[in-house]
Design a protein around this motif. Structure first.
Motif, PDB file in Angstrom:
ATOM      1  N   GLY A  31       0.811  -1.217   0.000  1.00 21.66           N
ATOM      2  CA  GLY A  31       0.000   0.000   0.000  1.00 21.66           C
ATOM      3  C   GLY A  31       0.838   1.257   0.000  1.00 21.66           C
ATOM      4  O   GLY A  31       0.394   2.329  -0.399  1.00 21.66           O
ATOM      5  N   ARG A  32       2.106   1.140   0.418  1.00 18.47           N
ATOM      6  CA  ARG A  32       2.999   2.298   0.477  1.00 18.47           C
ATOM      7  C   ARG A  32       3.494   2.693  -0.905  1.00 18.47           C
ATOM      8  O   ARG A  32       3.955   3.812  -1.112  1.00 18.47           O
ATOM      9  N   ILE A  33       3.397   1.758  -1.846  1.00 21.97           N
ATOM     10  CA  ILE A  33       4.030   1.985  -3.138  1.00 21.97           C
ATOM     11  C   ILE A  33       3.170   2.906  -3.983  1.00 21.97           C
ATOM     12  O   ILE A  33       2.049   2.567  -4.339  1.00 21.97           O
ATOM     13  N   ASP A  34       3.706   4.088  -4.267  1.00 21.87           N
ATOM     14  CA  ASP A  34       2.941   4.935  -5.175  1.00 21.87           C
ATOM     15  C   ASP A  34       3.610   4.896  -6.535  1.00 21.87           C
ATOM     16  O   ASP A  34       4.790   4.563  -6.662  1.00 21.87           O
ATOM     17  N   HIS A  75      -5.578  -1.742  -1.627  1.00 24.16           N
ATOM     18  CA  HIS A  75      -5.337  -0.434  -2.235  1.00 24.16           C
ATOM     19  C   HIS A  75      -4.313  -0.543  -3.343  1.00 24.16           C
ATOM     20  O   HIS A  75      -4.458   0.045  -4.402  1.00 24.16           O
ATOM     21  N   ARG A  86      -4.922   0.443  -7.203  1.00 22.92           N
ATOM     22  CA  ARG A  86      -4.071   1.440  -7.863  1.00 22.92           C
ATOM     23  C   ARG A  86      -3.472   0.867  -9.130  1.00 22.92           C
ATOM     24  O   ARG A  86      -3.370   1.535 -10.149  1.00 22.92           O
ATOM     25  N   ALA A 103      -8.043   5.671   3.689  1.00 19.65           N
ATOM     26  CA  ALA A 103      -7.183   4.511   3.450  1.00 19.65           C
ATOM     27  C   ALA A 103      -6.750   3.832   4.738  1.00 19.65           C
ATOM     28  O   ALA A 103      -6.346   2.680   4.722  1.00 19.65           O
ATOM     29  N   GLY A 116       1.863   2.954   5.565  1.00 23.64           N
ATOM     30  CA  GLY A 116       2.206   3.888   4.495  1.00 23.64           C
ATOM     31  C   GLY A 116       1.197   3.992   3.373  1.00 23.64           C
ATOM     32  O   GLY A 116       1.443   4.663   2.378  1.00 23.64           O
ATOM     33  N   THR A 117       0.044   3.343   3.519  1.00 25.46           N
ATOM     34  CA  THR A 117      -0.956   3.424   2.441  1.00 25.46           C
ATOM     35  C   THR A 117      -1.400   4.861   2.239  1.00 25.46           C
ATOM     36  O   THR A 117      -1.619   5.309   1.114  1.00 25.46           O
ATOM     37  N   VAL A 163       0.366   7.499   2.593  1.00 24.63           N
ATOM     38  CA  VAL A 163       1.411   8.251   1.898  1.00 24.63           C
ATOM     39  C   VAL A 163       1.230   8.119   0.395  1.00 24.63           C
ATOM     40  O   VAL A 163       1.334   9.085  -0.353  1.00 24.63           O
ATOM     41  N   ALA A 164       0.917   6.896  -0.050  1.00 28.14           N
ATOM     42  CA  ALA A 164       0.739   6.678  -1.483  1.00 28.14           C
ATOM     43  C   ALA A 164      -0.521   7.367  -1.982  1.00 28.14           C
ATOM     44  O   ALA A 164      -0.633   7.708  -3.137  1.00 28.14           O
ATOM     45  N   PHE A 165      -1.488   7.573  -1.087  1.00 27.00           N
ATOM     46  CA  PHE A 165      -2.738   8.208  -1.478  1.00 27.00           C
ATOM     47  C   PHE A 165      -2.604   9.701  -1.678  1.00 27.00           C
ATOM     48  O   PHE A 165      -3.316  10.290  -2.487  1.00 27.00           O
ATOM     49  N   LYS A 167       1.533  15.009  -1.583  1.00 29.02           N
ATOM     50  CA  LYS A 167       2.711  14.533  -0.846  1.00 29.02           C
ATOM     51  C   LYS A 167       2.885  15.265   0.478  1.00 29.02           C
ATOM     52  O   LYS A 167       3.974  15.677   0.861  1.00 29.02           O
TER      53      LYS A 167
END
Lengths: 148, 284, 688
Positions: A44-47, A80, A84, C622, C656-657, C659-661, C665
């Motif tokens: 979920g941290r991976i954007d 999520h 994404r 999230a 960290g979900t 953070v990606a949302f 930033k």
């Protein structure tokens, strides 16, 4: 001519896939050296800018791997990530970036063999696709633009 | 008023009296039941035991024919035919590909949206609201209403009210002045097709049904299905053989009950065709 | 098309940040005996690492995790004034805590230490080759670049209120309360019924010992009422729960009992004189009656009555008031209203129990139609010495003693078509028990049990069911029942015996008992939502992990005990309750909770920006832990300038979900920040 060796970055979650890859190691199952892992707390941290940055820096392929649905250590991060990815894949497609360069998978902490399998399969697939040169082309194009 | 009508094999044959009583009450109520053109056998139990596609095509053809005849509603008095037609409609609704395939085979358009009514639904819609005016001679008897199996099962498709203890026929009989008894064999199996191959089973199963009704004081059994009628009436000797006694409780169709209550002649109700004499007199 | 990609390229390059040139990082390459050095040229890796900008010290050693190895690191930190450490060795999942502790001892913030995995992810999975060594070099370089962006982090301290709220006063809640109270902490136990005891107080005897249920339960109930650390609130429900672990604020609704408990002596005179006597008793499952002013059962704790406002003549019509006239201490208070009480608690234990399904969804069994078709719980009340028939098994219809009784197991359970698909767990055992009790009470009676399987997995359970068959001659028939109907005053049960080749079986019974399904209590869904805990499709509360965290929920500080989580028997309930109590005791064993500081943070800056956060709260949607809430930034007068998100570091688990949302930033996670992760990606792919 030396055979093209793809550079592949793996974005994995700490609780499942990283542990699964650890198990691959403990089991001494061999796989290709082309894949290097970066550790995240959760998929979920991976954007997606991170993935694009990887391409931008010279990656030929990317693996994103996390916990199986319903097993996420943080309950819903992998859901999520998956949503994404579905949206992002459409965008990549429209931009003309080959979506086959990004491999999504669920690997649990018990699936050491599966991780090795995914690495080897992905390396072969990317090798067939060839090096990823689009970014370099664009960078060159922009530099030329800047000179003008 | 014209409503589509699918008789099926039994209404033209072994349950002629069902047909006769249905027509006579409909005519008296000003309803014109129009037989659909060139109808075929619905397949009954035989088809769906042997071949899936056949079991769906046969009823589908009837539905397609009804559509060609521009019917909006289709009354199907025989419970087996009703079950097959409704199940087919349901299956084709769930599977678009199958529906197109069948329509292709039949070489007929098939919208599959016709409203299929069993006799109880037909009676509820067109007769019950008018029973107060139509009933001339109340049938003041204790009766046991027997629904059989095909009107209530499978429940997901048949959508019967209270599938273990239905009340639609009971409600109609109450309106006719009868006392519809509460009894536990409303939907128990009568032996069905074993009527021919192993009649003694029908003797036992139908015997239990008749015994339960008679023990509770029923003066008649009321049915809405030719198979039920046949096993409870025609197979009375087998029943008496199982029960080891004579039982003379008559079995009448719900349409016959209405005919008698409306004051139509016994001949119009077709009660002379039964094996077990119908001795229900109405106060004229 | 190139323009599009160009924009993306530009925007990602904006995120390229220059690493700090003030870093003095120490790199320590471990041989791990021969585990790493056999396939990776560790000396070369150390050499290459030493050439990296910002690396002040690079070396290799045989066993970094050993004492001398750790001393080597500590010495280097002191001698070279290292600002960061990378240990390239085994998996961080193995030794990250070891090396972080070593760094802390040497005076370096432990979160400035990272590990690069050269063993499980490199030396063990590749053959000896240049490519393998190059990969090791790449992996080390990656973590070095990350550490350049590491910040010192300090464990988060969260204060803890050492009071526990236990919701539900059945055996689960009672056990948990006693354990927590005996550990020296305060407990508030709330129960929605007028008395504690739950379903266990309704049972006659319990399996597998056939102990009298109330005999073993009531001492505990009294202990709870008298315990100095326990505040017992009955006829009370949870109205609202706010806050987080160690710091909850609970609002309890004390429903009006219409009695002043301080004056009431529990003499019971009012209950004998109340004119409204025929209200179906909930405690007796509808088989007996109670008055409008009532004590649910004689051993109730507290043994003081409440007035049922829905049925009391005074509340309905303004008449009567006999109880008020007769009460010797004047304890009746018709004007009493519900009271809302707020309290601060540090932990919550949900112990709200289960319910028994009404089998009216199974009309073939005749429940509701025939009076002598009853549920298992109703049978318990008949068998119970304090029940409506004083322990004699009698038919509800005519009061006669049944000579033939049929029990139907799985009445509603294991039924995906009409009932619930899961197994209710306790029915096989209690059905055997019921049959045995019947045989003990009615000599010469015949009992039959229609079953699908016999589930008797607990200690002494199998022996118990065998006792039923062998000693008490209970007839077990493996098959289902298709119909129960009445004929000549008897209940005809039509079933099948599948062990005799599907032979149809018909039994003329005097009574039929349905082992109906165990389901969640009505109102469970609302209660779970009020507590912010997850629940499943059947409204049972969800545990955090089915195997490893059976008493915790996903909401930190809220624990589960008993059948509210899933159907279970008394031994398991008591175990789980003690387990939950232990978790609470662990929580309360510290005055402050110390949590790993890898948590999300919303950026803040001086006026006039305050934060790049625009207050869209996508991050909050999230977060699975409700860790993100609104923060109003106000001026000195209290006017709101900006609405931004704020992370509660006590609740954030660091996924960290969010953070990606975040589109702007504005939220980042310490330990896996954007700077850190981008630098890792860049370092991994660039050799120069």
């Amino acid at each position: 001519m030396t055979e093209f060796e793809p550079k592949i970055v793996a974005f994995v979650c700490n609780w499942c896939t990283y542990a699964g890859a650890d198990l691959t190691g403990t089991s001494r199952i061999k796989y290709a050296t082309n894949v290097k892992i970066i550790r995240f707390p959760c998929t979920g941290r991976i954007d997606f800018m991170l993935l694009l940055k990887a391409f931008g820096e010279g990656a030929d392929g990317i693996i994103v791997s996390g916990c199986h649905p319903n097993d996420c250590h943080y309950t819903s991060g992998n859901f999520h990530a998956r949503r994404r990815w579905i949206m992002f894949r459409g965008l990549l497609d429209m931009l003309g970036i080959d979506v086959r360069r990004i491999q999504y998978s669920w690997v649990s902490a018990a699936e050491g063999a599966k991780w090795a399998d995914i690495v080897n399969t992905t390396v072969n697939a990317i090798r067939d696709l060839g090096p990823y040169t689009d970014y370099a082309k664009v960078a060159g194009y922009l530099e030329k633009e800047a000179e003008v | 008023m014209k409503i589509g009508f699918y008789p099926g094999c039994s209404l033209t044959g072994s349950s002629r009296e069902y047909n006769e009583s249905l027509f006579s009450i409909s005519k008296a109520a000003g309803i014109d039941l129009v037989e659909i053109t060139d109808w075929n056998c619905c397949g009954a139990t035989a088809a769906h035991n042997l071949n899936k596609e056949l079991s769906v095509s046969l009823p589908a053809r009837n539905l397609a024919l009804a559509e060609l005849d521009e019917m909006e509603e289709l009354v199907v008095p025989c419970a087996a035919c009703y079950n097959r037609l409704l199940m087919t409609q349901h299956e084709l609704n769930e599977d678009e590909a199958l529906k197109n395939q069948i329509a292709q085979k039949l070489q007929m358009p098939l919208k599959n949206d016709i409203k299929i009514l069993n006799v109880l639904q037909y009676l509820e819609k067109y007769f019950v609201p008018r029973l107060d005016e139509l009933v001339k001679f109340p049938l003041a008897y204790d009766v046991a209403c027997y629904y059989g199996c095909l009107l209530v099962r499978p429940n997901k498709v048949m959508q019967a009210d209270r599938w273990e203890d239905p009340m639609t026929m009971d409600a109609i009989m109450q309106k006719l002045g009868a006392n519809a008894l509460d009894w536990p064999f409303k939907t128990e199996c009568c032996g069905a097709g074993f009527s021919v191959s192993k009649t003694e089973i029908v003797g036992e199963l139908s015997g239990k049904i008749v015994r339960s009704a008679v023990d509770r004081g029923a003066k008649a059994l009321v049915v809405a299905c030719p198979m039920c009628h046949s096993n409870l009436d025609m197979r009375r000797p087998a029943i008496e053989s199982y029960l080891k006694r004579k039982v003379d409780v008559p079995v009448i169709y719900i349409t016959q009950a209405i005919a008698l209550a409306m004051g139509l002649s016994p001949k119009d109700a077709g009660i002379q065709r039964h094996f077990v004499p119908v001795n229900l007199t109405v106060n004229r | 098309m190139p323009e599009f990609s160009g924009i993306l390229f530009l925007s990602t390059s904006l995120l390229t940040v220059k690493p700090s040139c003030m870093s003095k990082i120490g790199v320590f390459i471990c041989h791990c005996g021969e585990n790493i050095s056999a396939t990776v040229d560790v000396v070369k890796v150390a050499e290459e690492a030493g050439k990296l900008e910002g690396v002040a010290f690079s070396t290799d050693y045989k066993y970094m995790c050993s004492d001398p190895g750790q001393t080597l690191i500590k010495q280097a930190i002191k001698d070279k004034g290292l600002t960061g450490v990378v240990v390239a060795a085994c998996s961080p999942r193995m030794h990250e805590p070891t090396f972080r502790k070593a760094c802390a001892e040497a005076g370096l913030n432990p979160y400035m230490c990272e590990m690069s995995n050269l063993r499980e992810h490199c030396s063990w999975v590749h053959d000896k080759s240049d490519a393998t060594t190059q990969k090791a070099i790449d992996l080390v370089r990656t973590l070095v670049e990350k550490v350049k962006h590491n910040k010192p982090l300090y464990n988060i301290k969260v204060p803890v209120t050492k009071t526990a709220l236990v919701i539900g006063g059945g055996i689960a809640g009672i056990q948990a309360s006693l354990d927590i109270a005996n550990a020296g902490h305060k407990v508030v136990l709330i129960e929605k019924d007028p008395s504690i005891g739950g379903h266990m107080s309704q049972l006659s005897e319990t399996f597998p010992t056939l102990d009298c249920s109330q005999c073993i339960l009531t001492p505990r109930m009294v202990e709870v009422a008298q315990h100095p650390n326990i505040t017992l609130l009955t006829y009370a429900e949870l109205e609202k729960l706010e806050g987080f672990i160690g710091n909850f604020k609970a609002t309890i609704r004390k429903k009006a009992k219409s009695i002043d408990e301080k004056l009431c002596t529990g003499c019971g005179l009012c209950t004998t004189k109340c004119p409204t006597k025929k209200i179906p008793s909930e405690f007796n499952t509808g088989l007996g009656f109670r008055p409008a002013i009532y004590v649910p059962f004689p051993q109730a704790v507290p043994n003081k009555p409440v007035i049922d406002k829905l049925n009391c003549q005074y509340y309905l019509k303004g008449k009567c008031k006999v109880c008020e006239k007769l009460c010797p201490t004047g304890a009746i208070r018709f004007d009493q209203e519900d009271e809302l009480v707020e309290m601060e608690v540090g932990a919550v234990v949900a112990a709200t129990g289960f319910n028994v399904m009404e089998p009216s969804g199974f009309p073939e069994y005749g429940y509701g139609k025939y009076k002598d078709v009853i549920t298992g719980l109703q049978f318990e009340r008949l068998a119970s010495a304090s029940g409506p028939t004083l322990g004699e098994i009698r038919r509800p219809s005519d009061g006669k003693i049944p000579q033939k009784i049929v029990f139907i197991a799985c009445a509603g359970s294991r039924d995906p078509a009409k009932g619930i698909p899961y197994c209710s767990k306790i029915c096989c055992m209690y059905t055997a028990k019921h049959a045995m009790l019947y045989q003990h009470k009615v000599h010469g009676g015949e009992s039959y049990i229609f079953y699908m399987d016999i589930r008797a997995g607990g200690k002494n359970y199998e022996e118990f069911t065998r006792r039923a068959i062998v000693e008490d001659e209970v007839n077990y028939i493996r098959g289902r029942v298709s119909k129960v109907y009445e004929e000549n005053g008897k209940l005809i049960v039509k079933g099948v015996d599948t062990l005799l080749n599907a032979k149809p079986v018909e039994i003329e019974a005097d009574m039929v008992v349905l082992a109906s399904a165990a389901i969640a209590n009505p109102g469970s869904e609302e209660l779970a939502q009020r507590m912010h805990i997850s629940y499943d499709a059947y409204n049972f509360f969800s545990e955090a992990h089915p195997k490893l965290k059976p008493v915790e929920t996903n909401t930190a500080g809220i624990f589960l005990a008993g059948a509210c989580q899933a159907p279970k028997d008394i031994p398991e309930t008591v175990s789980q309750a003690s387990g939950a109590a232990a978790k609470v005791a662990i929580l309360f064993s510290q005055n402050e909770l110390s949590r790993e500081p890898v948590v999300a943070v919303v950026n803040r800056s001086p006026a006039p920006l305050y934060s790049t956060c625009v207050g869209c709260f996508m991050c909050a949607t999230a977060c699975p832990y409700q860790a993100i809430s609104e923060k109003l930034i106000t001026d000195r007068k209290g006017n709101v300038i900006k609405r931004v998100a704020k992370v509660n570091p006590g609740l954030c688990q660091g996924c960290g979900t969010c953070v990606a949302f975040c589109r702007s930033k504005s939220i980042d996670i310490d330990g896996y920040s954007n700077e850190q992760m981008y630098s890792e990606v860049m370092a991994l792919l660039n050799n120069d």
